[in-house]
Scaffold this active site. Sequence first.
Site, PDB file in Angstrom:
ATOM      1  N   LYS A  59      39.867  70.637  17.933  1.00 33.39           N
ATOM      2  CA  LYS A  59      39.854  69.344  17.256  1.00 33.39           C
ATOM      3  C   LYS A  59      38.712  68.478  17.763  1.00 33.39           C
ATOM      4  O   LYS A  59      38.046  67.775  16.985  1.00 33.39           O
ATOM      5  CB  LYS A  59      41.208  68.652  17.451  1.00 33.39           C
ATOM      6  CG  LYS A  59      42.337  69.340  16.691  1.00 33.39           C
ATOM      7  CD  LYS A  59      43.711  68.952  17.203  1.00 33.39           C
ATOM      8  CE  LYS A  59      44.789  69.777  16.500  1.00 33.39           C
ATOM      9  NZ  LYS A  59      46.123  69.632  17.094  1.00 33.39           N
ATOM     10  N   GLN A 103      49.947  66.004  20.999  1.00 34.16           N
ATOM     11  CA  GLN A 103      49.934  67.452  20.785  1.00 34.16           C
ATOM     12  C   GLN A 103      51.343  68.027  20.926  1.00 34.16           C
ATOM     13  O   GLN A 103      52.019  67.801  21.921  1.00 34.16           O
ATOM     14  CB  GLN A 103      48.974  68.131  21.773  1.00 34.16           C
ATOM     15  CG  GLN A 103      48.865  69.634  21.614  1.00 34.16           C
ATOM     16  CD  GLN A 103      48.309  70.047  20.262  1.00 34.16           C
ATOM     17  OE1 GLN A 103      47.345  69.483  19.787  1.00 34.16           O
ATOM     18  NE2 GLN A 103      48.927  71.038  19.644  1.00 34.16           N
ATOM     19  N   ASP A 126      48.269  62.255  12.098  1.00 36.69           N
ATOM     20  CA  ASP A 126      48.907  63.561  12.028  1.00 36.69           C
ATOM     21  C   ASP A 126      50.218  63.505  11.243  1.00 36.69           C
ATOM     22  O   ASP A 126      50.926  64.498  11.135  1.00 36.69           O
ATOM     23  CB  ASP A 126      49.166  64.095  13.439  1.00 36.69           C
ATOM     24  CG  ASP A 126      49.327  65.612  13.475  1.00 36.69           C
ATOM     25  OD1 ASP A 126      48.799  66.287  12.570  1.00 36.69           O
ATOM     26  OD2 ASP A 126      49.978  66.124  14.404  1.00 36.69           O
TER      27      ASP A 126
END
Length: 291
Positions: A59, A103, A126
């Site tokens: 990323k 994450q 996200d």
Amino acid sequence: MNHPLTCLILDGKAVAAQGEHDLSARVAALKAINGARTPILATILVGDDPASATYVRMKGNACRRVGMDSRLVALPAGSTTDEVLAEIGRLNADPDVHGILLQHPVPAQVDERRCFDHISTLKDVDGVTSHGFGRMALGEPAFGPATPTGIMRLLAHYGIELAGKRAVVVGRSAILGKPMALMLSNANATVTLCHSKTVNLEAEVRRAEIVVGAVGKPKFIPNHWISDGAVVIDAGYHPGGVGDIDLDGLASRCAAVTPVPGGVGPMTIATLIAQTVDAAEQAAHPTGQTD
């Protein structure tokens, strides 16, 4: 059975690369109007899971390719929920940070849902907050979870018709299966969401014109379950380069197939970066939205 179809290979890697060219131009335009401030995606990584570290690195590389910056907040594996919440709070308050990614997965002692929901909806690139999920489900403007949103972008790029089609999603996770089913439904597909308690899963998959494998188990869906002419989306990736679906032979009889690797994975990262640019543009041109 002979099938007159030419199978489309849904090349997520190529589509993501094309998208980066557009994103680079948008980032350059942002810098031109905001005093050369670079959009930043901040990632919180709790612990030292090697797969998570690899994803975070990928990323970061994607950010740099389009002229963005990435910021890594690395926390020890023994961190508490309160410590993670404190880091999220700092990033929420930092005007230089436009996207926040926690994450997944986090260590067991961390309340992941509580942490997700502490992320500002304006920076939830996200698509993990409950509020953002609700808006997405209702068809309202929201950052959708990156993987299903990336799949929808891939289908749109290749002109795959969804309206009226029978779709089956295998897997019901909050960040993939459930939002995938809702997005397909919002696009007017007729959707069946399958899971570990589904009776006669094979029959459900056989009826589908669009199959999405999102169960997280390698080759969980045998290729012979999938009907000729189906559109096959494999959202899994496991050691050995296999997905959730046994793709062997499907390219000779299906309408479209995502390769593994190179299909859904690149679109997930591309979507995360694109939504961070969206967030940066919204911050530069506020419309009165509140979180």
